[in-house]
Design an enzyme around this catalytic site. Structure first.
Site, PDB file in Angstrom:
ATOM      1  N   LEU A  67       0.857  -1.199   0.000  1.00 21.23           N
ATOM      2  CA  LEU A  67       0.000   0.000   0.000  1.00 21.23           C
ATOM      3  C   LEU A  67       0.891   1.248   0.000  1.00 21.23           C
ATOM      4  CD1 LEU A  67      -3.017   0.889   0.136  1.00 21.23           C
ATOM      5  CD2 LEU A  67      -2.762   0.987   2.618  1.00 21.23           C
ATOM      6  N   GLY A  68       1.869   1.224  -0.909  1.00 24.50           N
ATOM      7  CA  GLY A  68       2.758   2.380  -1.030  1.00 24.50           C
ATOM      8  C   GLY A  68       2.257   3.296  -2.135  1.00 24.50           C
TER       9      GLY A  68
ATOM     10  N   VAL B  93       2.026   2.970  -5.438  1.00 25.80           N
ATOM     11  CA  VAL B  93       1.112   2.385  -6.424  1.00 25.80           C
ATOM     12  C   VAL B  93      -0.137   1.807  -5.746  1.00 25.80           C
ATOM     13  CG1 VAL B  93       0.896   0.722  -8.299  1.00 25.80           C
ATOM     14  CG2 VAL B  93       3.062   1.901  -7.953  1.00 25.80           C
TER      15      VAL B  93
ATOM     16  N   VAL C 231       5.577  -2.163 -17.395  1.00 26.61           N
ATOM     17  CA  VAL C 231       6.348  -1.436 -18.412  1.00 26.61           C
ATOM     18  C   VAL C 231       5.644  -0.116 -18.701  1.00 26.61           C
ATOM     19  CG1 VAL C 231       7.248  -1.459 -20.772  1.00 26.61           C
ATOM     20  CG2 VAL C 231       7.124  -3.591 -19.476  1.00 26.61           C
TER      21      VAL C 231
ATOM     22  N   LYS D 152      12.439  -3.858 -18.604  1.00 24.03           N
ATOM     23  CA  LYS D 152      11.225  -3.523 -19.350  1.00 24.03           C
ATOM     24  C   LYS D 152      11.374  -3.937 -20.822  1.00 24.03           C
ATOM     25  CE  LYS D 152      10.252   0.252 -16.153  1.00 24.03           C
ATOM     26  NZ  LYS D 152      10.560   1.651 -15.830  1.00 24.03           N
TER      27      LYS D 152
HETATM   28  P1  NAP Z   1       6.492   1.537  -2.329  1.00 24.25           P
HETATM   29  O1  NAP Z   1       5.930   2.908  -2.358  1.00 24.25           O
HETATM   30  O2  NAP Z   1       7.825   1.324  -1.719  1.00 24.25           O
HETATM   31  O3  NAP Z   1       5.420   0.587  -1.619  1.00 24.25           O
HETATM   32  C1  NAP Z   1       5.682  -0.752  -1.281  1.00 24.25           C
HETATM   33  C2  NAP Z   1       4.572  -1.251  -0.399  1.00 24.25           C
HETATM   34  O4  NAP Z   1       4.759  -2.624  -0.145  1.00 24.25           O
HETATM   35  C3  NAP Z   1       4.501  -0.555   0.974  1.00 24.25           C
HETATM   36  O5  NAP Z   1       3.166  -0.382   1.344  1.00 24.25           O
HETATM   37  C4  NAP Z   1       5.201  -1.525   1.918  1.00 24.25           C
HETATM   38  O6  NAP Z   1       4.675  -1.508   3.229  1.00 24.25           O
HETATM   39  C5  NAP Z   1       4.861  -2.855   1.255  1.00 24.25           C
HETATM   40  N1  NAP Z   1       5.912  -3.850   1.442  1.00 24.25           N
HETATM   41  C6  NAP Z   1       7.138  -3.854   0.865  1.00 24.25           C
HETATM   42  N2  NAP Z   1       7.828  -4.944   1.253  1.00 24.25           N
HETATM   43  C7  NAP Z   1       7.030  -5.629   2.072  1.00 24.25           C
HETATM   44  C8  NAP Z   1       7.168  -6.829   2.811  1.00 24.25           C
HETATM   45  N3  NAP Z   1       8.291  -7.554   2.747  1.00 24.25           N
HETATM   46  N4  NAP Z   1       6.135  -7.253   3.554  1.00 24.25           N
HETATM   47  C9  NAP Z   1       4.997  -6.531   3.625  1.00 24.25           C
HETATM   48  N5  NAP Z   1       4.784  -5.383   2.952  1.00 24.25           N
HETATM   49  C10 NAP Z   1       5.794  -4.943   2.186  1.00 24.25           C
HETATM   50  O7  NAP Z   1       6.604   0.937  -3.823  1.00 24.25           O
HETATM   51  P2  NAP Z   1       5.814   1.433  -5.114  1.00 24.25           P
HETATM   52  O8  NAP Z   1       6.520   2.598  -5.703  1.00 24.25           O
HETATM   53  O9  NAP Z   1       4.378   1.508  -4.835  1.00 24.25           O
HETATM   54  O10 NAP Z   1       6.116   0.214  -6.130  1.00 24.25           O
HETATM   55  C11 NAP Z   1       5.462  -1.014  -6.003  1.00 24.25           C
HETATM   56  C12 NAP Z   1       5.741  -1.875  -7.240  1.00 24.25           C
HETATM   57  O11 NAP Z   1       5.258  -1.210  -8.397  1.00 24.25           O
HETATM   58  C13 NAP Z   1       7.221  -2.158  -7.512  1.00 24.25           C
HETATM   59  O12 NAP Z   1       7.333  -3.450  -8.071  1.00 24.25           O
HETATM   60  C14 NAP Z   1       7.596  -1.102  -8.549  1.00 24.25           C
HETATM   61  O13 NAP Z   1       8.673  -1.479  -9.359  1.00 24.25           O
HETATM   62  C15 NAP Z   1       6.306  -1.075  -9.363  1.00 24.25           C
HETATM   63  N6  NAP Z   1       6.086   0.171 -10.094  1.00 24.25           N
HETATM   64  C16 NAP Z   1       6.145   1.352  -9.430  1.00 24.25           C
HETATM   65  C17 NAP Z   1       5.891   2.516 -10.152  1.00 24.25           C
HETATM   66  C18 NAP Z   1       5.890   3.841  -9.439  1.00 24.25           C
HETATM   67  O14 NAP Z   1       5.605   4.858 -10.090  1.00 24.25           O
HETATM   68  N7  NAP Z   1       6.166   3.908  -8.143  1.00 24.25           N
HETATM   69  C19 NAP Z   1       5.598   2.474 -11.519  1.00 24.25           C
HETATM   70  C20 NAP Z   1       5.538   1.227 -12.156  1.00 24.25           C
HETATM   71  C21 NAP Z   1       5.786   0.078 -11.433  1.00 24.25           C
HETATM   72  P3  NAP Z   1       4.766  -0.195   4.180  1.00 24.25           P
HETATM   73  O15 NAP Z   1       3.928   0.850   3.511  1.00 24.25           O
HETATM   74  O16 NAP Z   1       4.225  -0.603   5.496  1.00 24.25           O
HETATM   75  O17 NAP Z   1       6.225   0.168   4.203  1.00 24.25           O
HETATM   76  N1  HSE Z   2      12.286   4.121 -11.629  1.00 29.12           N
HETATM   77  C1  HSE Z   2      11.346   3.902 -12.698  1.00 29.12           C
HETATM   78  C2  HSE Z   2      11.547   4.994 -13.743  1.00 29.12           C
HETATM   79  C3  HSE Z   2       9.933   3.911 -12.150  1.00 29.12           C
HETATM   80  O1  HSE Z   2      12.293   5.952 -13.481  1.00 29.12           O
HETATM   81  O2  HSE Z   2      10.985   4.884 -14.824  1.00 29.12           O
HETATM   82  C4  HSE Z   2       8.911   3.304 -13.074  1.00 29.12           C
HETATM   83  O3  HSE Z   2       9.188   1.973 -13.384  1.00 29.12           O
END
Ligand code: NAP
Ligand code: HSE
Length: 433
Positions: free
Chosen positions: A12-13, A15, A133, A206
Site C-alpha cells: 500500500l505504497g 502504487v 512497463v 522492461k
Molecule cells: P512503495 O511505495 O515502496 O510501496 C511498497 C509497499 O509494499 C509498501 O506499502 C510496503 O509496506 C509494502 N511492502 C514492501 N515490502 C514488504 C514486505 N516484505 N512485507 C509486507 N509489505 C511490504 O513501492 P511502489 O513505488 O508503490 O512500487 C510497487 C511496485 O510497483 C514495484 O514493483 C515497482 O517497481 C512497481 N512500479 C512502481 C511505479 C511507481 O511509479 N512507483 C511504476 C511502475 C511500477 P509499508 O507501507 O508498510 O512500508
Molecule cells: N524508476 C522507474 C523509472 C519507475 O524511473 O521509470 C517506473 O518503473
C-alpha cells in the site's frame, strides 16, 4: 447483480494507494463494465501503524501475507510491494490457491515471467502485468492485441523516467548530472537504489518484457545489452546538439528475418525522430510494424494514479474473463524459438568523441582504420582544446556492424596519437526494416 469481487493487495505504497483511490473514485464505471462491486478485503504492509495517504479501514491491514493469499474469499491478488525472491513465492502461492494476480513488478516479470505465467495457466488463473512497463501507458495490451495482425519489426522505448528526466535537464538547462539525479529521487521517479535506473537495468528489464511479447520469443534479461547514462557528459550532449541530435537512453529491439537484437544504451536521435521530443519523466514506446509502419505510445511511465490505472484495467480484464469463464487462457506460450543476432549482424551508425595529439598525419591514421573495414564518416567536427597539442575530434559514422566498430575501437585505443577515447554512442537513423 453478481456478488462483489474481493481483492487482496500486497503493498500500500505509491502504487497500492493509487489502486485504492481509483477503485473508490471510478467505482461506477468499473461496476458498469464488470457487473458487480469491487471490494478491497485485505492489504499486506510492513507497518500497520504507518500514516497512509488513502483512507483505509485499519482492520484491513496485516503484516501476515497468508491473510491475503490464503483467504478463500479473495478472488484477485494485486502485487504492488516490489521485490523479487520473497514476492515470487507469494505470487506462486496465490496462483496455486487459484487466485488471479495483477502485478506492477517488472523485476519479477523480467526474471520469472515464463515460470509464473506457466503456473497461472496450469491453475486456470490470469496473470496480468500491464503496469510493469511504462506505468500508465497501455503498451503491453497495445502490442499483444493492437498488433495481433501485424509483424513487429522494431521497438524503441524511452522506458525509464528517471534517466529521461536527467538527460532532459542536462540538455535544456545544462544541469549537473548528480544534482538532477538527486531531484529525480526527491520527486519519487527513481528506484530505491537509483543504480538500476542510471545504469540501464530498469530499462533492460522492461525491454526484455516488451521484446518477449512483441516477438513472441522468450527474451531473457541476459539477452539485453546494457549501457547506462552515468558516463554521458554535458560535452557529449552539446556536441550532439551541434550535429542535430538529442541524447536519450533508448531501449531498442530489432528483428531481421528470424533473429532479434535487444539493447539499452545512450543513443543519439535525430531531432526529427518521434522519440526526440519525449522529455522530462515521460515515457514513450515507438513501434514499427511491417504493415502499419510507424506508431508511438506516449504517457507517464510512473506515478501513483497513472500506474494504478494500468493495474485496475488489468483487474477489469480479469473480471471480464471470469464472466466468460476463460481465465488462464490468454497466456499463450512463445511462438518462436529465441534466435539472437551476433555482432556481425547488428548494424548502426556511431558517434565517437576522441582526443588526438595534434600531429601531422594523425587524422589520416584514424580514417585508415575505418576505411580498412569499409566504414565511412557522415559527419566530422574538429576543435582545438585549451591544451594546444591536443585536438578534439567528433565523428558520426555511416552504418557499420557492431563487430567491425568494436574492432576499430580496440585498434584506435592502441594508436600512439590517440590521447583518449572520450565517448562512443549508438546513433539512430535510416531504414527501420
Ligand atoms: P512503495 O511505495 O515502496 O510501496 C511498497 C509497499 O509494499 C509498501 O506499502 C510496503 O509496506 C509494502 N511492502 C514492501 N515490502 C514488504 C514486505 N516484505 N512485507 C509486507 N509489505 C511490504 O513501492 P511502489 O513505488 O508503490 O512500487 C510497487 C511496485 O510497483 C514495484 O514493483 C515497482 O517497481 C512497481 N512500479 C512502481 C511505479 C511507481 O511509479 N512507483 C511504476 C511502475 C511500477 P509499508 O507501507 O508498510 O512500508
Ligand atoms: N524508476 C522507474 C523509472 C519507475 O524511473 O521509470 C517506473 O518503473
Amino acid at each position: 447483480m453478481m456478488k462483489s469481487i474481493a481483492v487482496g493487495l500486497l503493498g500500500l505504497g505509491t502504487v497500492g494507494s493509487g489502486v485504492v483511490t481509483i477503485l473508490k473514485n471510478h467505482q461506477d464505471k468499473l461496476m458498469h463494465q464488470v457487473g458487480c462491486p469491487i471490494e478491497v478485503k485485505k492489504v499486506l504492509v510492513q507497518d500497520v501503524h504507518k500514516h497512509r495517504t488513502v483512507e483505509i479501514d485499519p482492520s484491513f491491514l496485516t503484516t501476515n501475507a497468508n491473510e491475503v493469499i490464503e483467504d478463500p474469499e479473495i478472488d484477485v491478488v494485486i502485487e504492488v510491494m516490489g521485490g523479487i525472491e520473497d514476492t515470487r513465492q507469494l505470487v506462486l502461492q496465490a496462483l496455486r490457491n487459484k487466485k488471479h494476480v495483477v502485478t506492477a513488478n517488472k523485476d519479477l516479470m523480467a526474471l520469472y515471467g515464463p515460470e509464473l505465467l506457466k503456473v497461472a495457466s496450469e491453475n486456470g488463473c490470469d496473470l496480468f502485468y500491464e503496469a510493469s512497463v511504462a506505468g500508465g501507458i497501455p503498451i503491453l495490451r497495445g502490442l499483444v492485441d493492437g498488433f495481433a495482425s501485424d509483424r513487429i519489426i522494431k521497438m524503441m522505448g524511452i522506458v525509464n523516467g528517471t534517466t529521461n528526466f536527467i538527460l532532459t535537464k542536462m540538455s535544456k538547462f545544462g544541469s549537473a548530472y548528480e544534482e538532477v539525479l538527486k531531484e529525480a529521487q526527491e520527486l519519487g521517479y527513481a528506484e530505491a537504489d537509483p543504480t538500476s535506473d542510471v545504469e540501464g537495468l530498469d530499462a533492460a528489464r522492461k525491454m526484455a518484457i516488451l521484446a518477449s511479447l512483441g516477438y513472441s520469443m522468450n527474451i531473457e534479461l541476459k539477452d539485453v545489452r546494457v549501457q547506462g547514462i552515468s558516463s554521458v557528459t554535458s560535452d557529449d550532449i552539446e556536441y550532439s546538439k551541434r550535429l542535430g541530435y538529442v541524447v536519450k537512453l533508448i531501449g531498442t529491439a530489432h528483428r531481421k528475418g528470424e533473429k532479434v537484437e535487444v539493447s539499452v544504451q545512450p543513443t543519439l536521435l535525430p531531432e526529427s525522430h518521434p522519440l526526440a521530443g519525449v522529455n522530462d519523466e515521460y515515457n514513450a514506446v515507438y513501434v514499427y510494424g511491417e504493415a502499419v509502419g510507424e506508431t508511438m505510445f506516449y504517457g507517464p511511465g510512473a506515478g501513483s494514479l497513472p500506474t494504478a490505472t494500468s493495474i485496475v484495467s488489468d483487474l477489469v480484464a480479469v473480471m471480464k474473463n471470469m464472466r466468460l469463464g476463460v481465465n488462464g487462457l490468454s497466456s499463450v506460450s512463445p511462438q518462436y524459438e529465441k534466435k539472437l543476432k551476433d555482432d556481425s549482424e547488428i548494424f548502426s551508425k556511431y558517434f565517437l568523441r576522441i582526443h588526438v595529439k595534434d600531429q601531422v598525419g594523425a587524422f589520416a591514421k584514424i580514417t585508415s582504420l575505418f576505411s580498412e573495414r569499409g566504414v565511412s564518416f557522415e559527419k566530422i567536427l574538429q576543435l582545438p582544446l585549451k591544451n594546444k597539442n591536443v585536438a578534439e575530434i567528433v565523428l558520426v559514422t555511416h552504418e557499420a556492424s557492431l563487430r567491425d566498430y568494436e574492432e576499430i575501437l580496440v585498434q584506435l585505443r592502441d594508436l600512439q596519437i590517440i590521447q583518449e577515447v572520450k565517448s562512443s554512442y549508438r546513433v539512430e537513423g535510416g531504414n527501420q526494416g
